[in-house]
Design a protein around this motif. Structure first.
Motif, PDB file in Angstrom:
ATOM      1  N   LEU A   1     -10.523  -0.448  41.860  1.00  0.00           N
ATOM      2  CA  LEU A   1     -11.432  -1.495  41.402  1.00  0.00           C
ATOM      3  C   LEU A   1     -10.628  -2.645  40.816  1.00  0.00           C
ATOM      4  O   LEU A   1      -9.438  -2.508  40.532  1.00  0.00           O
ATOM      5  CB  LEU A   1     -12.440  -0.946  40.380  1.00  0.00           C
ATOM      6  CG  LEU A   1     -11.953   0.074  39.335  1.00  0.00           C
ATOM      7  CD1 LEU A   1     -11.048  -0.565  38.326  1.00  0.00           C
ATOM      8  CD2 LEU A   1     -13.125   0.760  38.680  1.00  0.00           C
ATOM      9  N   CYS A   2     -11.275  -3.780  40.621  1.00  0.00           N
ATOM     10  CA  CYS A   2     -10.585  -4.942  40.061  1.00  0.00           C
ATOM     11  C   CYS A   2     -10.257  -4.667  38.598  1.00  0.00           C
ATOM     12  O   CYS A   2     -11.161  -4.416  37.804  1.00  0.00           O
ATOM     13  CB  CYS A   2     -11.468  -6.181  40.169  1.00  0.00           C
ATOM     14  SG  CYS A   2     -10.826  -7.589  39.232  1.00  0.00           S
ATOM     15  N   PRO A   3      -8.964  -4.694  38.214  1.00  0.00           N
ATOM     16  CA  PRO A   3      -8.611  -4.381  36.823  1.00  0.00           C
ATOM     17  C   PRO A   3      -9.186  -5.396  35.827  1.00  0.00           C
ATOM     18  O   PRO A   3      -9.297  -5.089  34.653  1.00  0.00           O
ATOM     19  CB  PRO A   3      -7.076  -4.443  36.820  1.00  0.00           C
ATOM     20  CG  PRO A   3      -6.661  -4.393  38.237  1.00  0.00           C
ATOM     21  CD  PRO A   3      -7.787  -4.975  39.042  1.00  0.00           C
ATOM     22  N   ALA A   4      -9.561  -6.591  36.327  1.00  0.00           N
ATOM     23  CA  ALA A   4     -10.104  -7.597  35.419  1.00  0.00           C
ATOM     24  C   ALA A   4     -11.601  -7.401  35.201  1.00  0.00           C
ATOM     25  O   ALA A   4     -12.056  -7.281  34.063  1.00  0.00           O
ATOM     26  CB  ALA A   4      -9.820  -8.994  35.949  1.00  0.00           C
ATOM     27  N   CYS A   5     -12.408  -7.361  36.282  1.00  0.00           N
ATOM     28  CA  CYS A   5     -13.866  -7.360  36.111  1.00  0.00           C
ATOM     29  C   CYS A   5     -14.514  -6.056  36.562  1.00  0.00           C
ATOM     30  O   CYS A   5     -15.721  -5.902  36.454  1.00  0.00           O
ATOM     31  CB  CYS A   5     -14.488  -8.549  36.846  1.00  0.00           C
ATOM     32  SG  CYS A   5     -14.539  -8.339  38.636  1.00  0.00           S
ATOM     33  N   TRP A   6     -13.719  -5.136  37.066  1.00  0.00           N
ATOM     34  CA  TRP A   6     -14.193  -3.813  37.477  1.00  0.00           C
ATOM     35  C   TRP A   6     -15.119  -3.859  38.684  1.00  0.00           C
ATOM     36  O   TRP A   6     -15.830  -2.903  38.962  1.00  0.00           O
ATOM     37  CB  TRP A   6     -14.842  -3.040  36.308  1.00  0.00           C
ATOM     38  CG  TRP A   6     -13.880  -2.075  35.683  1.00  0.00           C
ATOM     39  CD1 TRP A   6     -12.535  -2.225  35.632  1.00  0.00           C
ATOM     40  CD2 TRP A   6     -14.169  -0.825  35.050  1.00  0.00           C
ATOM     41  NE1 TRP A   6     -11.962  -1.149  34.991  1.00  0.00           N
ATOM     42  CE2 TRP A   6     -12.951  -0.274  34.624  1.00  0.00           C
ATOM     43  CE3 TRP A   6     -15.349  -0.115  34.810  1.00  0.00           C
ATOM     44  CZ2 TRP A   6     -12.867   0.953  33.977  1.00  0.00           C
ATOM     45  CZ3 TRP A   6     -15.277   1.101  34.151  1.00  0.00           C
ATOM     46  CH2 TRP A   6     -14.050   1.627  33.734  1.00  0.00           C
TER      47      TRP A   6
ATOM     48  N   LYS B   1      -7.755  -8.632  46.733  1.00  0.00           N
ATOM     49  CA  LYS B   1      -8.296  -9.788  46.022  1.00  0.00           C
ATOM     50  C   LYS B   1      -9.763  -9.511  45.702  1.00  0.00           C
ATOM     51  O   LYS B   1     -10.537  -9.105  46.579  1.00  0.00           O
ATOM     52  CB  LYS B   1      -8.176 -11.050  46.876  1.00  0.00           C
ATOM     53  CG  LYS B   1      -8.726 -12.301  46.184  1.00  0.00           C
ATOM     54  CD  LYS B   1      -8.487 -13.552  47.023  1.00  0.00           C
ATOM     55  CE  LYS B   1      -8.959 -14.777  46.237  1.00  0.00           C
ATOM     56  NZ  LYS B   1      -8.688 -16.020  46.976  1.00  0.00           N
ATOM     57  N   CYS B   2     -10.123  -9.731  44.446  1.00  0.00           N
ATOM     58  CA  CYS B   2     -11.483  -9.445  43.992  1.00  0.00           C
ATOM     59  C   CYS B   2     -12.468 -10.462  44.567  1.00  0.00           C
ATOM     60  O   CYS B   2     -12.257 -11.665  44.473  1.00  0.00           O
ATOM     61  CB  CYS B   2     -11.532  -9.485  42.465  1.00  0.00           C
ATOM     62  SG  CYS B   2     -13.179  -9.193  41.807  1.00  0.00           S
ATOM     63  N   ASN B   3     -13.551  -9.946  45.170  1.00  0.00           N
ATOM     64  CA  ASN B   3     -14.577 -10.848  45.704  1.00  0.00           C
ATOM     65  C   ASN B   3     -15.367 -11.521  44.580  1.00  0.00           C
ATOM     66  O   ASN B   3     -15.988 -12.561  44.776  1.00  0.00           O
ATOM     67  CB  ASN B   3     -15.568 -10.082  46.584  1.00  0.00           C
ATOM     68  CG  ASN B   3     -14.906  -9.510  47.824  1.00  0.00           C
ATOM     69  OD1 ASN B   3     -13.713  -9.726  48.044  1.00  0.00           O
ATOM     70  ND2 ASN B   3     -15.670  -8.778  48.614  1.00  0.00           N
ATOM     71  N   GLY B   4     -15.330 -10.895  43.390  1.00  0.00           N
ATOM     72  CA  GLY B   4     -16.097 -11.441  42.274  1.00  0.00           C
ATOM     73  C   GLY B   4     -15.320 -12.500  41.520  1.00  0.00           C
ATOM     74  O   GLY B   4     -15.689 -13.673  41.499  1.00  0.00           O
ATOM     75  N   CYS B   5     -14.184 -12.107  40.906  1.00  0.00           N
ATOM     76  CA  CYS B   5     -13.488 -13.018  39.993  1.00  0.00           C
ATOM     77  C   CYS B   5     -12.252 -13.652  40.616  1.00  0.00           C
ATOM     78  O   CYS B   5     -11.630 -14.523  40.012  1.00  0.00           O
ATOM     79  CB  CYS B   5     -13.121 -12.295  38.692  1.00  0.00           C
ATOM     80  SG  CYS B   5     -11.753 -11.123  38.860  1.00  0.00           S
ATOM     81  N   GLY B   6     -11.866 -13.208  41.812  1.00  0.00           N
ATOM     82  CA  GLY B   6     -10.747 -13.852  42.500  1.00  0.00           C
ATOM     83  C   GLY B   6      -9.374 -13.321  42.127  1.00  0.00           C
ATOM     84  O   GLY B   6      -8.361 -13.779  42.656  1.00  0.00           O
TER      85      GLY B   6
HETATM   86 ZN   LIG Z   1     -12.571  -9.115  39.514  1.00  0.00          ZN
END
Ligand SMILES: [Zn+2]
Lengths: 391, 139
Positions: free
Chosen positions: B47-52, B33-38
């Motif tokens: 890395l997060c495929p949405a916000c990297w 789970k991304c700490n940035g965008c959730g």
């Molecule tokens: Zn993210």
């Protein structure tokens, strides 16, 4: 956005193929030679004039570009090759179009040669399919851990999703392989030429349900080749050029799955109602889907024809089931598709046989299965690449 | 059945996906789970495929979801699956969003339906590997 200056700047000037068969007992290099020599002869070009090669689907089922050049004695300035998937047929031709326009080569042979019967272990599913177990999943959604293997299983997953979402069924889908078999019955080169009906389709065994055996393409041996050169050089060739009017490359990303369009909700795709705006390939060619006289698509599995029709805007999501009924996609219908019989019935030459047929249709060489006055033919796939050809 | 008799293909455990497989071993369905965008995603990524963002947390999920599509194999590609024919493979859309490939258990193939509510069950197939399978649950 594609470079519209390349519209009609390259052309296919020659096509060739080997025999096609279930078990030819001939090697992939052997078969490739027939296709390359045949295509050069068709174009009226010599071996010395051929200086580029683009190969899709190399060894062990096919033949690789470097070995072809060495064994056949070709002197190439440039060659390139994609990995062993049928999805790259259009990409290879697009590369060749770019190569000849960039001056990297003058005349480029593009081909696949396959000898499935020469391979001891099946590479299309099961223990021989090493790619299916690659990191983060196979190229068609394989995960051997759960017994999820073979390209057809990914297509079956899409078919089930489509059936549930749009209320279609296997009996409606049968219209696709029935139409293509009818086309093959008019093609002496096709491997499977005996027409069948819905009941026979329904009685054929399930391979991966909901797809029946008759929803699956052939596994066979053969090679097919096209020669690409610039529009200027094309004028000096033996036959009328078939121009590459529009190109749209192969997309990838989390919203793509090889056998479906965005929004279908397969693998990690989002779920939404896919609404294609006029795709780039049409803008480059200066046409709309209504101008297309015949449509050719990668029909490894029947469902891919429905996905392609909807992806490219010939009908709306969920409408392909009805669209493909009553002979509409047959020769003489509103939008003939895969008039050679397709991978489903002519042969599975990674759809290089489809490119050969497109060229022959635009030259008017197809006899009983000729699409009357064919002047614009589109190659367009479930997986999102396309070429618009015109005579 | 002794544990070492498992003949079916085993997962390729890598530096990237090891926390997923360790989680299953501990009876936990874990994804990043991304700490940035959730965003919560599958398959595992560096890395997060949405916000990297590279800042993510391996997070325990509910283990609940719904069947989004399924197939039934009638052909034996793997000898080790021959005795299971006809066997199902399903895509389950987790309540948290990502889809997982799996086998549905405790249900006949003919009873599988789209949007069927399911929950994870943990299948220890070897000393090192536990698979996430799914069974029907009350909606
Ligand atoms: Zn993210």
């Amino acid at each position: 956005m594609a470079n519209f200056a390349l519209k009609d700047r390259s052309a296919i000037v020659g096509v060739g193929e080997s025999a096609y068969g279930r078990k030819l007992m001939r090697s992939a290099i052997d078969l490739a030679a027939d296709a390359i020599v045949g295509a050069l002869d068709d174009a009226g070009l010599t071996r010395e004039q051929l200086d580029g090669l683009v190969v899709s689907f190399g060894s062990p089922i096919g033949a690789d570009g470097d070995t072809l050049a060495q064994v056949l004695g070709l002197n190439l300035r440039a060659y390139n090759q994609t990995w062993a998937h049928g999805r790259f047929t259009g990409s290879c031709i697009q590369w060749a179009a770019l190569m000849v326009n960039a001056g990297l080569a003058d005349a480029v042979a593009c081909l696949a040669s396959v000898s499935f019967s020469a391979v001891r272990r099946p590479m299309m599913g099961g223990g021989g399919d090493r790619e299916g177990g690659r990191e983060a999943g196979g190229g068609h959604g394989e995960d051997p851990v759960f017994g999820m293997t073979s390209p057809g299983a990914g297509a079956a997953m899409v078919a089930r999703r489509y059936f549930e979402r749009f209320g279609a069924d296997s009996r409606a889908l049968a219209a696709v392989p029935i139409a293509f078999r009818k086309h093959a019955s008019m093609n002496p080169h096709a491997i499977m030429r005996e027409p069948f009906g819905i009941d026979e389709h329904q009685r054929s065994r399930f391979v991966c349900e909901p797809l029946h055996l008759l929803d699956y393409c052939l596994i066979n041996d053969g090679a097919a080749c096209v020669i690409v050169t610039t529009a200027e050089r094309a004028n000096d060739c033996r036959k009328s050029p078939v121009y590459i009017s529009g190109m749209q490359p192969l997309p990838a990303g989390r919203e793509e799955f090889i056998w479906s369009y965005p929004g279908m909700g397969i693998a990690q795709q989002s779920v939404f109602e896919y609404q294609p705006e006029l795709q780039a390939v049409y803008k480059m060619a200066g046409i709309t889907p209504a101008d297309v006289d015949a449509l050719f698509t990668y029909d490894a599995f029947s469902i891919l024809a429905w996905i392609a029709l909807e992806r490219w805007g010939f009908c709306k999501p969920g409408e392909a089931a009805a669209f493909t009924q009553n002979g509409r996609i047959e020769v003489g219908g509103e939008l003939p598709m895969n008039t050679n019989g397709g991978l489903l019935s002519e042969a599975h030459i990674m759809a290089w046989n489809h490119q050969v047929e497109i060229v022959r249709q635009l030259r008017g060489e197809c006899g009983r299965r000729q699409v009357k006055d064919a002047s614009v033919i589109q190659w367009a796939n479930a997986f999102g690449d396309s070429i618009v050809y015109r005579r | 059945m002794p544990q070492n008799s498992y003949q079916k293909p085993l997962p390729a455990i890598s530096s990237l996906n090891k926390p997923y497989w360790d989680g299953l071993r501990n009876r936990e369905l874990m994804l990043q789970k991304c700490n940035g965008c959730g965003m919560i995603w599958a398959p595992p990524s560096p890395l997060c495929p949405a916000c990297w963002s590279r800042k993510f947390t391996w997070t325990r999920l509910s283990g609940r979801g719904r069947v989004s599509s399924w197939v039934v194999f009638h052909q034996a590609y793997f000898r080790s699956f021959e005795g299971d024919l006809p066997y199902n493979v399903a895509e389950v859309e987790l309540d948290e969003g990502p889809r997982l490939l799996t086998n549905l258990v405790d249900i006949g193939n003919d009873a599988i339906r789209a949007a069927l509510p399911v929950e994870v069950v943990f299948d220890d197939v070897s000393d090192d590997v536990t698979l996430a399978k799914f069974k029907p649950r009350a909606a």
